[in-house]
Scaffold this motif. Structure first.
Motif, PDB file in Angstrom:
ATOM      1  N   ASP A 108       0.876  -1.677  -0.249  1.00 36.24           N
ATOM      2  CA  ASP A 108      -0.117   0.128  -0.198  1.00 36.24           C
ATOM      3  C   ASP A 108       1.218   0.706  -0.943  1.00 36.24           C
ATOM      4  N   VAL A 109       2.080   0.849  -0.932  1.00 37.29           N
ATOM      5  CA  VAL A 109       2.841   2.363  -0.972  1.00 37.29           C
ATOM      6  C   VAL A 109       2.370   3.197  -2.468  1.00 37.29           C
ATOM      7  N   PHE A 136      -5.798   0.096   1.198  1.00 35.41           N
ATOM      8  CA  PHE A 136      -6.513  -0.872  -0.524  1.00 35.41           C
ATOM      9  C   PHE A 136      -7.267  -0.137  -1.396  1.00 35.41           C
ATOM     10  N   ASP A 137      -6.452   0.616  -1.995  1.00 33.62           N
ATOM     11  CA  ASP A 137      -6.814   0.826  -3.454  1.00 33.62           C
ATOM     12  C   ASP A 137      -7.759   2.125  -3.420  1.00 33.62           C
ATOM     13  N   HIS A 138      -7.860   2.736  -1.925  1.00 30.22           N
ATOM     14  CA  HIS A 138      -9.367   3.046  -2.300  1.00 30.22           C
ATOM     15  C   HIS A 138      -8.476   4.598  -1.438  1.00 30.22           C
ATOM     16  N   VAL A 139      -9.427   5.834  -2.404  1.00 28.22           N
ATOM     17  CA  VAL A 139      -9.333   6.860  -1.360  1.00 28.22           C
ATOM     18  C   VAL A 139     -10.442   7.540  -0.448  1.00 28.22           C
ATOM     19  N   LEU A 140      -9.898   7.376   0.062  1.00 24.61           N
ATOM     20  CA  LEU A 140     -11.213   7.677   1.438  1.00 24.61           C
ATOM     21  C   LEU A 140     -11.327   9.616   2.016  1.00 24.61           C
ATOM     22  N   GLY A 185      -3.734   1.293 -12.405  1.00 26.70           N
ATOM     23  CA  GLY A 185      -4.941   0.948 -12.039  1.00 26.70           C
ATOM     24  C   GLY A 185      -4.893  -0.944 -11.606  1.00 26.70           C
ATOM     25  N   GLU A 186      -3.360  -0.726 -11.442  1.00 24.08           N
ATOM     26  CA  GLU A 186      -3.099  -2.549 -12.045  1.00 24.08           C
ATOM     27  C   GLU A 186      -1.532  -2.364 -10.200  1.00 24.08           C
ATOM     28  N   ILE A 205      -3.931   2.974  11.348  1.00 24.69           N
ATOM     29  CA  ILE A 205      -4.645   3.603  12.172  1.00 24.69           C
ATOM     30  C   ILE A 205      -6.470   3.175  11.536  1.00 24.69           C
ATOM     31  N   VAL A 206      -5.673   4.044   9.838  1.00 26.65           N
ATOM     32  CA  VAL A 206      -6.934   3.988   9.315  1.00 26.65           C
ATOM     33  C   VAL A 206      -7.120   2.104   8.817  1.00 26.65           C
ATOM     34  N   ARG A 207      -5.656   1.425   8.134  1.00 25.19           N
ATOM     35  CA  ARG A 207      -6.029   0.075   7.720  1.00 25.19           C
ATOM     36  C   ARG A 207      -7.068  -0.648   8.884  1.00 25.19           C
TER      37      ARG A 207
END
Length: 316
Positions: free
Chosen positions: A3-4, A63-67, A182-183, A276-278
């Motif tokens: 998740d970098v 997790f590949d989403h902007v929160l 996207g990959e 903490i977010v994860r």
């Protein structure tokens, strides 16, 4: 690395729908998960630009989403830390260029717009290498999962008997291929990096990455902080061909930092990043559909961890 974020100025890419500021005198050309890139007209993209404005937003991804919402002050905190590290790695060529110039009558003209001052870097464009240069000094994350299966990390054999969070006998270089937008990035062997960039560049990327990690880990240790792992990105200077350090460097989004005292006491999860977010998402979202909004407490706790790392490292 897990998740970098990777938004280094490289080949031109279309602008994404992520929110970004309109900046007078600059054209927006690209948005990654957390950063926005701008060029100066008449350049139309990264391919024909000589310098790029890299703006770090307060967006946070997992997790590949902007929160939603973002983390207040995150862009400025990460930019400040990155610039602090660039100062301490002065002998390593990097992509920074002066953010001001002399105008008429010897007046100083600031090149970074006030609206994004403090969270922006002005950099020269490079021909980026398609390799994320990951260095691991400790067993953690996906490395720990792989070790449990095979007693290796990215195919590199390790001794039996290591536990999650243990220090490795010596830091290891575990490159990854930078996948198209996207990959997912893909761990690759050193031999594959030779195929991608040639033997001389591959050797230089490995040597530089291990050297920078060793220096940074030693600095962090004096501040009571462990640099468990990190990733670097490099490109070739378009004029000289010199291998040049790019992107953000040694920030909470590109590195895993632990509190040394907590690590000594057996807590191998006390990291200075968005863990903490994860953790909150794992407990409150099934990773299907749109992730829920982050509660104010999670936002503030995450911001506090970013601030604490900057203060611990820089003494500020």
């Amino acid at each position: 690395m897990e998740d970098v974020n990777s938004d280094a100025p490289g080949p031109a890419a279309p602008a994404s729908p992520a929110a970004h500021s309109a900046l007078p005198g600059w054209s927006h050309v690209y948005s990654g998960k957390v950063r926005d890139l701008y060029v100066e007209p008449p350049a139309s993209g990264l391919d024909d630009a000589q310098r790029v404005l890299v703006v770090a937003s307060d967006r946070v991804s997992a997790f590949d989403h902007v929160l939603e919402p973002g983390i207040p002050g995150k862009g400025e905190l990460l930019t400040t830390l990155s610039l602090w590290w660039f100062d301490r790695l002065g002998e390593v060529p990097n992509h920074l260029v002066p953010d001001h110039e002399l105008g008429a009558g010897e007046t100083v003209r600031e090149l970074i717009p006030d609206a994004v001052a403090g969270r922006s870097m002005l950099v020269k464009t490079l021909d980026m290498f398609p390799v994320e240069c990951v260095v691991r000094g400790y067993l953690a994350g996906s490395g720990w999962l792989e070790y449990q299966r095979s007693r290796s990390v990215c195919g590199i054999p390790l001794p039996d008997g290591l536990a999650n969070g243990d220090r490795l006998p010596e830091p290891i270089y575990t490159p990854a291929w930078k996948a198209p937008q996207g990959e997912h990035d893909e761990n690759i062997s050193y031999e594959r990096t030779v195929e991608l960039v040639g033997p001389d560049v591959a050797a230089e990327l490995r040597e530089l990455s291990l050297s920078i990690y060793a220096r940074a880990a030693a600095v962090a240790e004096t501040r009571g902080v462990i640099l468990a792992d990190t990733k670097f990105e490099f490109g070739a200077d378009r004029s000289t061909g010199l291998v040049t350090l790019a992107d953000e460097v040694l920030t909470s989004d590109s590195s895993r930092y632990w509190d040394a005292a907590a690590w000594d006491s057996g807590d191998r999860t006390n990291s200075f990043d968005k863990q903490i977010v994860r953790n909150w998402l794992l407990a409150n979202w099934d990773q299907q559909g749109t992730p829920p909004a982050l509660p104010p407490e999670i936002v503030e706790r995450t911001a506090a961890r970013y601030r604490e790392l900057l203060e611990r490292l820089t003494g500020g």
